[in-house]
Design an enzyme around this catalytic site. Sequence first.
Site, PDB file in Angstrom:
ATOM      1  N   CYS A   1      53.720  88.051   2.450  1.00  0.00           N
ATOM      2  CA  CYS A   1      54.338  87.801   3.758  1.00  0.00           C
ATOM      3  C   CYS A   1      53.234  87.656   4.795  1.00  0.00           C
ATOM      4  O   CYS A   1      52.194  88.293   4.699  1.00  0.00           O
ATOM      5  CB  CYS A   1      55.261  88.914   4.275  1.00  0.00           C
ATOM      6  SG  CYS A   1      56.656  89.254   3.216  1.00  0.00           S
TER       7      CYS A   1
ATOM      8  N   ARG B   1      50.935  82.726   2.234  1.00  0.00           N
ATOM      9  CA  ARG B   1      51.330  84.105   1.919  1.00  0.00           C
ATOM     10  C   ARG B   1      52.807  84.228   1.537  1.00  0.00           C
ATOM     11  O   ARG B   1      53.285  85.306   1.211  1.00  0.00           O
ATOM     12  CB  ARG B   1      51.043  85.021   3.116  1.00  0.00           C
ATOM     13  CG  ARG B   1      49.580  85.080   3.507  1.00  0.00           C
ATOM     14  CD  ARG B   1      49.369  85.989   4.694  1.00  0.00           C
ATOM     15  NE  ARG B   1      49.688  87.380   4.372  1.00  0.00           N
ATOM     16  CZ  ARG B   1      48.846  88.240   3.824  1.00  0.00           C
ATOM     17  NH1 ARG B   1      47.623  87.868   3.535  1.00  0.00           N
ATOM     18  NH2 ARG B   1      49.212  89.478   3.571  1.00  0.00           N
TER      19      ARG B   1
ATOM     20  N   TRP C   1      57.574  86.435   1.809  1.00  0.00           N
ATOM     21  CA  TRP C   1      57.486  86.403   0.349  1.00  0.00           C
ATOM     22  C   TRP C   1      58.413  87.513  -0.104  1.00  0.00           C
ATOM     23  O   TRP C   1      58.114  88.695   0.061  1.00  0.00           O
ATOM     24  CB  TRP C   1      56.038  86.674  -0.081  1.00  0.00           C
ATOM     25  CG  TRP C   1      55.859  86.826  -1.551  1.00  0.00           C
ATOM     26  CD1 TRP C   1      55.703  87.999  -2.233  1.00  0.00           C
ATOM     27  CD2 TRP C   1      55.786  85.778  -2.514  1.00  0.00           C
ATOM     28  NE1 TRP C   1      55.543  87.729  -3.567  1.00  0.00           N
ATOM     29  CE2 TRP C   1      55.581  86.391  -3.772  1.00  0.00           C
ATOM     30  CE3 TRP C   1      55.862  84.395  -2.445  1.00  0.00           C
ATOM     31  CZ2 TRP C   1      55.467  85.656  -4.940  1.00  0.00           C
ATOM     32  CZ3 TRP C   1      55.740  83.672  -3.614  1.00  0.00           C
ATOM     33  CH2 TRP C   1      55.545  84.284  -4.842  1.00  0.00           C
TER      34      TRP C   1
ATOM     35  N   ASN D   1      55.145  93.473   6.793  1.00  0.00           N
ATOM     36  CA  ASN D   1      54.601  93.010   5.515  1.00  0.00           C
ATOM     37  C   ASN D   1      54.236  94.272   4.729  1.00  0.00           C
ATOM     38  O   ASN D   1      53.523  95.128   5.242  1.00  0.00           O
ATOM     39  CB  ASN D   1      53.358  92.150   5.789  1.00  0.00           C
ATOM     40  CG  ASN D   1      52.506  91.915   4.549  1.00  0.00           C
ATOM     41  OD1 ASN D   1      51.309  91.770   4.643  1.00  0.00           O
ATOM     42  ND2 ASN D   1      53.114  91.877   3.387  1.00  0.00           N
ATOM     43  N   GLY D   2      54.757  94.377   3.506  1.00  0.00           N
ATOM     44  CA  GLY D   2      54.448  95.552   2.687  1.00  0.00           C
ATOM     45  C   GLY D   2      55.688  96.015   1.956  1.00  0.00           C
ATOM     46  O   GLY D   2      56.679  95.271   1.855  1.00  0.00           O
TER      47      GLY D   2
ATOM     48  N   GLU E   1      43.163  84.536 -24.184  1.00  0.00           N
ATOM     49  CA  GLU E   1      43.284  84.246 -22.750  1.00  0.00           C
ATOM     50  C   GLU E   1      41.931  83.796 -22.167  1.00  0.00           C
ATOM     51  O   GLU E   1      41.877  82.864 -21.365  1.00  0.00           O
ATOM     52  CB  GLU E   1      43.835  85.491 -22.034  1.00  0.00           C
ATOM     53  CG  GLU E   1      43.869  85.443 -20.526  1.00  0.00           C
ATOM     54  CD  GLU E   1      44.698  84.294 -19.937  1.00  0.00           C
ATOM     55  OE1 GLU E   1      45.438  83.619 -20.669  1.00  0.00           O
ATOM     56  OE2 GLU E   1      44.562  84.067 -18.716  1.00  0.00           O
TER      57      GLU E   1
ATOM     58  N   LYS F   1      41.330  80.171 -20.304  1.00  0.00           N
ATOM     59  CA  LYS F   1      40.812  80.009 -18.933  1.00  0.00           C
ATOM     60  C   LYS F   1      39.600  79.079 -18.927  1.00  0.00           C
ATOM     61  O   LYS F   1      39.474  78.224 -18.066  1.00  0.00           O
ATOM     62  CB  LYS F   1      40.382  81.357 -18.335  1.00  0.00           C
ATOM     63  CG  LYS F   1      41.470  82.238 -17.837  1.00  0.00           C
ATOM     64  CD  LYS F   1      42.098  81.835 -16.530  1.00  0.00           C
ATOM     65  CE  LYS F   1      43.450  81.218 -16.786  1.00  0.00           C
ATOM     66  NZ  LYS F   1      44.553  82.136 -16.884  1.00  0.00           N
TER      67      LYS F   1
ATOM     68  N   GLU G   1      40.778  75.424 -19.499  1.00  0.00           N
ATOM     69  CA  GLU G   1      41.567  74.740 -18.476  1.00  0.00           C
ATOM     70  C   GLU G   1      40.813  74.482 -17.182  1.00  0.00           C
ATOM     71  O   GLU G   1      41.088  73.498 -16.514  1.00  0.00           O
ATOM     72  CB  GLU G   1      42.900  75.454 -18.215  1.00  0.00           C
ATOM     73  CG  GLU G   1      42.780  76.760 -17.502  1.00  0.00           C
ATOM     74  CD  GLU G   1      44.128  77.355 -17.160  1.00  0.00           C
ATOM     75  OE1 GLU G   1      45.062  76.612 -16.861  1.00  0.00           O
ATOM     76  OE2 GLU G   1      44.233  78.600 -17.190  1.00  0.00           O
TER      77      GLU G   1
ATOM     78  N   HIS H   1      36.579  83.139 -42.168  1.00  0.00           N
ATOM     79  CA  HIS H   1      37.514  82.360 -42.991  1.00  0.00           C
ATOM     80  C   HIS H   1      37.580  80.896 -42.552  1.00  0.00           C
ATOM     81  O   HIS H   1      38.607  80.253 -42.733  1.00  0.00           O
ATOM     82  CB  HIS H   1      38.910  83.000 -42.944  1.00  0.00           C
ATOM     83  CG  HIS H   1      38.919  84.386 -43.504  1.00  0.00           C
ATOM     84  ND1 HIS H   1      38.797  84.655 -44.846  1.00  0.00           N
ATOM     85  CD2 HIS H   1      38.983  85.593 -42.893  1.00  0.00           C
ATOM     86  CE1 HIS H   1      38.801  85.968 -45.036  1.00  0.00           C
ATOM     87  NE2 HIS H   1      38.915  86.563 -43.860  1.00  0.00           N
TER      88      HIS H   1
ATOM     89  N   LYS I   1      51.079  73.893 -11.452  1.00  0.00           N
ATOM     90  CA  LYS I   1      51.348  75.333 -11.341  1.00  0.00           C
ATOM     91  C   LYS I   1      52.692  75.698 -11.974  1.00  0.00           C
ATOM     92  O   LYS I   1      52.821  76.746 -12.586  1.00  0.00           O
ATOM     93  CB  LYS I   1      51.315  75.737  -9.860  1.00  0.00           C
ATOM     94  CG  LYS I   1      51.353  77.230  -9.621  1.00  0.00           C
ATOM     95  CD  LYS I   1      50.060  77.911 -10.014  1.00  0.00           C
ATOM     96  CE  LYS I   1      50.126  79.418  -9.933  1.00  0.00           C
ATOM     97  NZ  LYS I   1      49.147  80.065 -10.828  1.00  0.00           N
TER      98      LYS I   1
HETATM   99  C1  F6R Z   1      47.143  79.206 -17.422  1.00  0.00           C
HETATM  100  C2  F6R Z   1      48.467  79.083 -16.844  1.00  0.00           C
HETATM  101  C3  F6R Z   1      49.574  78.604 -17.700  1.00  0.00           C
HETATM  102  C4  F6R Z   1      50.854  79.381 -17.383  1.00  0.00           C
HETATM  103  C5  F6R Z   1      52.046  78.760 -18.136  1.00  0.00           C
HETATM  104  C6  F6R Z   1      53.306  79.551 -17.903  1.00  0.00           C
HETATM  105  O1  F6R Z   1      46.223  79.696 -16.497  1.00  0.00           O
HETATM  106  O2  F6R Z   1      48.659  79.349 -15.692  1.00  0.00           O
HETATM  107  O3  F6R Z   1      49.253  78.702 -19.051  1.00  0.00           O
HETATM  108  O4  F6R Z   1      50.668  80.700 -17.747  1.00  0.00           O
HETATM  109  O5  F6R Z   1      52.237  77.440 -17.726  1.00  0.00           O
HETATM  110  O6  F6R Z   1      53.633  79.592 -16.558  1.00  0.00           O
HETATM  111  P1  F6R Z   1      54.664  80.628 -15.988  1.00  0.00           P
HETATM  112  O7  F6R Z   1      54.061  81.987 -16.143  1.00  0.00           O
HETATM  113  O8  F6R Z   1      54.877  80.234 -14.577  1.00  0.00           O
HETATM  114  O9  F6R Z   1      55.906  80.508 -16.814  1.00  0.00           O
END
Ligand code: F6R
Length: 594
Positions: free
Chosen positions: A2, A27, A71, A97-98, A468, A472, A475, A491, A589
């Site tokens: 927020c 935010r 938010w 906010n909080g 993971e 990272k 990507e 293997h 995203k």
């Molecule tokens: C990697 C990344 C993606 C998401 C995936 C699922 O950094 O962000 O692999 O984790 O697209 O997204 P959500 O969590 O929004 O379902």
Amino acid sequence: MCGIVGYTGTKDVREVILKGLKRLEYRGYDSAGIAVRTDEGIYIQKKKGRIDDLSREEVPKRSAGIGHTRWATHGKPSDENAHPFLDCSNELSIVHNGIIDNFNAIKDELVEKGHEFSSETDSEVIVHLLEENYEGDLLTALKKTIRRIQGSYAVVAVQKDSDELVVARNQSPLVIGVGSQEHFVASDVPALLDHTKDVKYLQDGDIARLSKEKVEIWDEKEDLVERETKNIKWDVEDAEKSGYEHFMLKEIYEQPQAIHESILGRLTSFEDIDLSKYDFQEVQFIACGTSAHAGYVGRYIFEKLAEIPCTVEVSSEYRYTSPSDSTPFTILFSQSGETLDTIAAAREAKRRGCNTLAVTNVMDSSITREVDEVVYTQAGPEIGVAATKTFTTQVIIIYLLAIELGLRKGVLNKNKAERYKDELRRLPRKVERILDDKDKIEAMTERLAKARDVFFVGRNINYPVALEGALKLKEIAYVHAAGYPAGEMKHGPFALLTKDTPVIALAIKDHTFEKMLGNIGEIAARDSPVMVIGDEDKEVKKLSDYAYFIPETLPIFSPLLVNVVLQLIAYFTAYRLGQDIDKPRNLAKSVTVE
Ligand code: F6R
């Protein structure tokens, strides 16, 4: 998160506040609103949706006002739950906010006294408490009010009869903008930069009174104090990232706060859902990408802390599995709550008769309408495409749930559960220590930026962290990387090891440590550069080309700390390679296609 803004001065209050709020939309943007003082009372305009959706109707010109962009945390995004809130007499108004932990108890008490509430939010209790405590001086009323509330808050209050604003801060940011014959207050500096570059950062426990002419600040002991005025050199865009070059880095650095917000109010008891309603004999986790990795980590946590057998499925594959005879309780992880594969999996799980819970970061997102229960992580908006703080907070929710279920099942006794909870409380500080070491971690990435392939290896609960770490790096740095269980390397993948193939090994001192040392030795013998992230150890130092040791923790909590190191490794490698870190090519995203 927020965003909040307050202004007192001679400019057009509405314009100053709306422009400030626009700068804080990062935010949150579930709803927006403003409150301006007038002689007739407080004029208010608020609405679900974005700041631009607020009507442009004329606002009576007055010299003080407050605004908010939301938010959602308590209560879905709606007109009613939008800030600012008014007291019963329309004479006082606040933005917040909080998270107020004890709002339920306070609300019951205030309702009993006759206060009428118009929203489901925790924040609204603040304005009614202010009203209750108001005896002619808003500052005194605020002081009394914050003594009653527990949790985190940045609050700004305005009243009908004065141009003054009063503000208070605890664990949520608040900064005062110093002008000539005008003063501002906001959650973050971008909201101020169109008007002033001179700011005073408030500290936890501070209360302040702002008028056109002056700013007075009292600390938590209620002593009048001076907070240094700093001159901000950033432009607006830099400031939205709080001076960080990328949102991803900013979000990595927000993790201590995100952990803190996510455990807040959930350590004494996990009240998000009525767990007694459901059967937890068996659990399945379903998600995509980074959220799926949180699920894989979660499997080890559930099995250890609650002795609940778990399976993990990637959302897009779930539909092809055969329904088991039993109907496992199904937990779907999605930071955005909009991933179509995961939404389809939620529907399928329901069709199979499973009870479903979504763990998401976005209030009222699509997945929340598909499931029986929802738990919100409290990471705040994540703008960088690569998920960082939302992974961390998903795993935090898993710890909290597993501890609660472990207690209920008698797998954990109270002492043991407390030990785990104490460690959860210590995690933010430990993450900060890793962030303080960023230069050391950055130094590792020189070699990675030159590599064509990189392996990440781990065992047990750190095997999914290796997955993971590899994701990272792929990507955002566009360096090919693969995560492997350390024992699997021999293997097949060993064929790829050369002096140009770095291997990042995650070595934690749990029951797999000796085996991991053996694997590190085998990799080093193939001349591959070995970089170890894990617990401090002499043998590791000898065997590796580079070692970074995380702060001491229980092995079960190591994934969170190791993963922060891997996030920084991916970030700095991508940075060296000049990639578009916040918007990697071909990615989005929210992935709303199957
Ligand atoms: C990697 C990344 C993606 C998401 C995936 C699922 O950094 O962000 O692999 O984790 O697209 O997204 P959500 O969590 O929004 O379902």
